[in-house]
Design a protein around this motif. Structure first.
Motif, short mmCIF file in Angstrom:
data_model
loop_
_atom_site.label_atom_id
_atom_site.label_comp_id
_atom_site.label_asym_id
_atom_site.label_seq_id
_atom_site.Cartn_x
_atom_site.Cartn_y
_atom_site.Cartn_z
N THR A 81 17.25 -209.00 3.31
CA THR A 81 16.43 -208.02 4.06
C THR A 81 15.87 -206.97 3.11
O THR A 81 14.75 -206.50 3.29
CB THR A 81 17.23 -207.35 5.21
N HIS A 82 16.64 -206.63 2.07
CA HIS A 82 16.10 -205.73 1.04
C HIS A 82 14.84 -206.33 0.44
O HIS A 82 13.82 -205.65 0.29
CB HIS A 82 17.15 -205.50 -0.05
N THR A 83 14.91 -207.62 0.11
CA THR A 83 13.77 -208.30 -0.51
C THR A 83 12.53 -208.24 0.39
O THR A 83 11.42 -207.97 -0.08
CB THR A 83 14.16 -209.76 -0.82
N PHE A 110 10.50 -212.88 -5.35
CA PHE A 110 11.19 -213.43 -6.52
C PHE A 110 12.18 -212.42 -7.11
O PHE A 110 13.18 -212.79 -7.71
CB PHE A 110 10.11 -213.80 -7.53
N HIS A 111 11.91 -211.10 -6.96
CA HIS A 111 12.50 -210.12 -7.88
C HIS A 111 14.04 -210.09 -7.91
O HIS A 111 14.61 -209.81 -8.95
CB HIS A 111 11.91 -208.72 -7.61
N ASP A 112 14.71 -210.38 -6.80
CA ASP A 112 16.18 -210.33 -6.78
C ASP A 112 16.80 -211.72 -6.62
O ASP A 112 17.99 -211.83 -6.28
CB ASP A 112 16.67 -209.41 -5.66
N LEU A 113 16.02 -212.77 -6.88
CA LEU A 113 16.49 -214.14 -6.65
C LEU A 113 17.71 -214.47 -7.51
O LEU A 113 18.48 -215.37 -7.17
CB LEU A 113 15.35 -215.12 -6.97
N ALA A 198 8.00 -200.28 -5.68
CA ALA A 198 8.41 -200.52 -4.30
C ALA A 198 9.91 -200.81 -4.21
O ALA A 198 10.58 -200.37 -3.28
CB ALA A 198 7.61 -201.68 -3.71
N ASP A 199 10.43 -201.53 -5.17
CA ASP A 199 11.87 -201.84 -5.19
C ASP A 199 12.68 -200.54 -5.18
O ASP A 199 13.58 -200.36 -4.35
CB ASP A 199 12.18 -202.66 -6.46
N SER A 200 12.31 -199.63 -6.05
CA SER A 200 13.06 -198.39 -6.18
C SER A 200 12.96 -197.52 -4.92
O SER A 200 13.97 -197.01 -4.42
CB SER A 200 12.57 -197.66 -7.43
MG MG Z 1 15.69 -205.15 -5.60
#
Ligand code: MG
Length: 379
Positions: A81-83, A110-113, A198-200
């Motif tokens: 859900t974060h992703t 992809f970023h936290d895969l 956006a992640d942060s």
């Molecule tokens: Mg992340």
């Protein structure tokens, strides 16, 4: 734009109509390691997004913790859900800036895969296990997943993603020990920078929400920080306080809105005079997608608070210690008895060594499967 008789826009036509000069167009892609014919109606980054979305590693994100494990109920965020929240916020920013949303979405999904079970505790444990074998980083492991471990196609290993999506993730893998993108001569594409920003802002907002909901900190304590204080003020002025739960959620919305608006405002000031730069000129410029000088210190203060009061909360330290101990024991057991690994990882051990193969196997697990495997291997 459309050719006579064909009512459909090609990807190149659609991008030519809507992307800014500094957006990275699909037509500029350097392609894939294993060449493939173009798709009839999907661009290269749409295909990357779909490949990531359909991967086994992506589905397993639903069983991986973000900050809190599954035994705390079903309210809080998972890695999946974060992703999706990151992808949503990154696309909002990208659309406002007329960037390539398809590339942004692929990068965000992809970023936290490569996240191992039990979040950063799991990452630290695996890094410790592999310290004499190159260490472990979830950002780098994401590349191993999509280049080697996923097996979904007949003619190549991995997902055969475009070079731009791989390069975007590589900038995450090359981050400084403080977690910042390295200063390089050529900055990452704006699409990459947007996902990073956006992640942060996503985890700052949702970790605040989850921590209050789960009772680790109170909104009053958080509101001593300038960023949360001003978000709460904005809520009180616009809708008032109807209930503590609604107040908390509205504060989280305000936190996201404040950060997105700040990024867009900062970008707009630069683009007002430099909006005709190409994507390559933008990479050579000093511009970065980042919080303004006025917001950055307040954001750092919130992150310092979350680190000491939430991520290092005594209730979470127990989970952390247990996860680390378990992963270490499983790693030792698999290295002693490689026959306990699934056949594919036994074959992998012949190529990359037993330590790396055992680490890769452990890193792919969900939290629940990790607990099950602990019972099988060490119970
Ligand atoms: Mg992340």
């Amino acid at each position: 734009m459309k050719s006579a008789g064909n009512p459909l826009f090609s990807v190149a036509q659609r991008e030519a109509a809507i992307l800014a000069p500094y957006a990275f167009p699909s037509t500029a892609s350097q392609g894939r390691k294993h060449p493939e014919a173009e798709h009839a109606y999907r661009g290269p980054f749409q295909r990357d997004r779909d490949r990531i979305l359909h991967s086994s590693a992506f589905r397993r994100l639903s069983g991986k913790m973000q900050v809190f494990t599954g035994d705390r109920g079903d309210y809080h965020r998972t890695r999946l859900t974060h992703t999706h929240e990151v992808a949503s916020i990154a696309r909002t920013i990208g659309r406002a800036l007329r960037l390539n949303e398809d590339l942004i979405e692929a990068l965000a999904l992809f970023h936290d895969l490569g996240h191992p079970p039990f979040g950063h505790a799991g990452e630290d444990a695996l890094n410790d296990c592999l310290r004499d074998h190159g260490g472990f980083s979830h950002n780098r492991f994401a590349l191993t997943v999509v280049e080697e471990l996923e097996q979904r196609y007949a003619s190549f290993p991995g997902l055969n993603l475009t070079r731009e999506v791989l390069a975007g993730q590589l900038t995450r893998a090359d981050k400084t020990p403080a977690g910042e993108l390295k200063q390089t001569e050529l900055a990452p594409l704006l699409e990459v920078q947007v996902v990073e920003a956006a992640d942060s802002m996503t985890y700052d907002a949702h970790d605040t929400d989850d921590a209050v909901k789960l009772g680790l900190v109170t909104l009053d304590e958080l509101a001593e920080l300038p960023l949360v204080h001003s978000a709460r003020q904005a809520v009180h002025e616009s809708v008032g306080v109807q209930s503590p739960a609604i107040e908390r959620k509205c504060v989280v919305h305000a936190l996201i809105d404040r950060q997105v608006s700040d990024i867009l405002q900062t970008a707009a000031e630069f683009l007002a005079t430099r909006g005709q730069l190409s994507w390559l000129e933008m990479q050579k410029s000093t511009f970065r997608v980042q919080p303004s000088l006025s917001l950055a210190p307040a954001k750092r203060e919130l992150e310092t608070f979350l680190y000491s009061r939430v991520y290092r909360h005594p209730q979470l330290l127990d989970v952390r210690a247990q996860a680390q101990e378990r992963l270490q024991k499983m790693f030792n057991q698999l290295c002693r008895q490689p026959s306990q690994l699934p056949p594919a990882y036994q074959r992998r051990a012949e190529r990359v060594g037993i330590e790396r193969a055992a680490g890769d196997y452990l890193a792919g697990m969900t939290d629940r499967f990790c607990d099950q495997e602990f019972e099988r291997l060490c119970g």
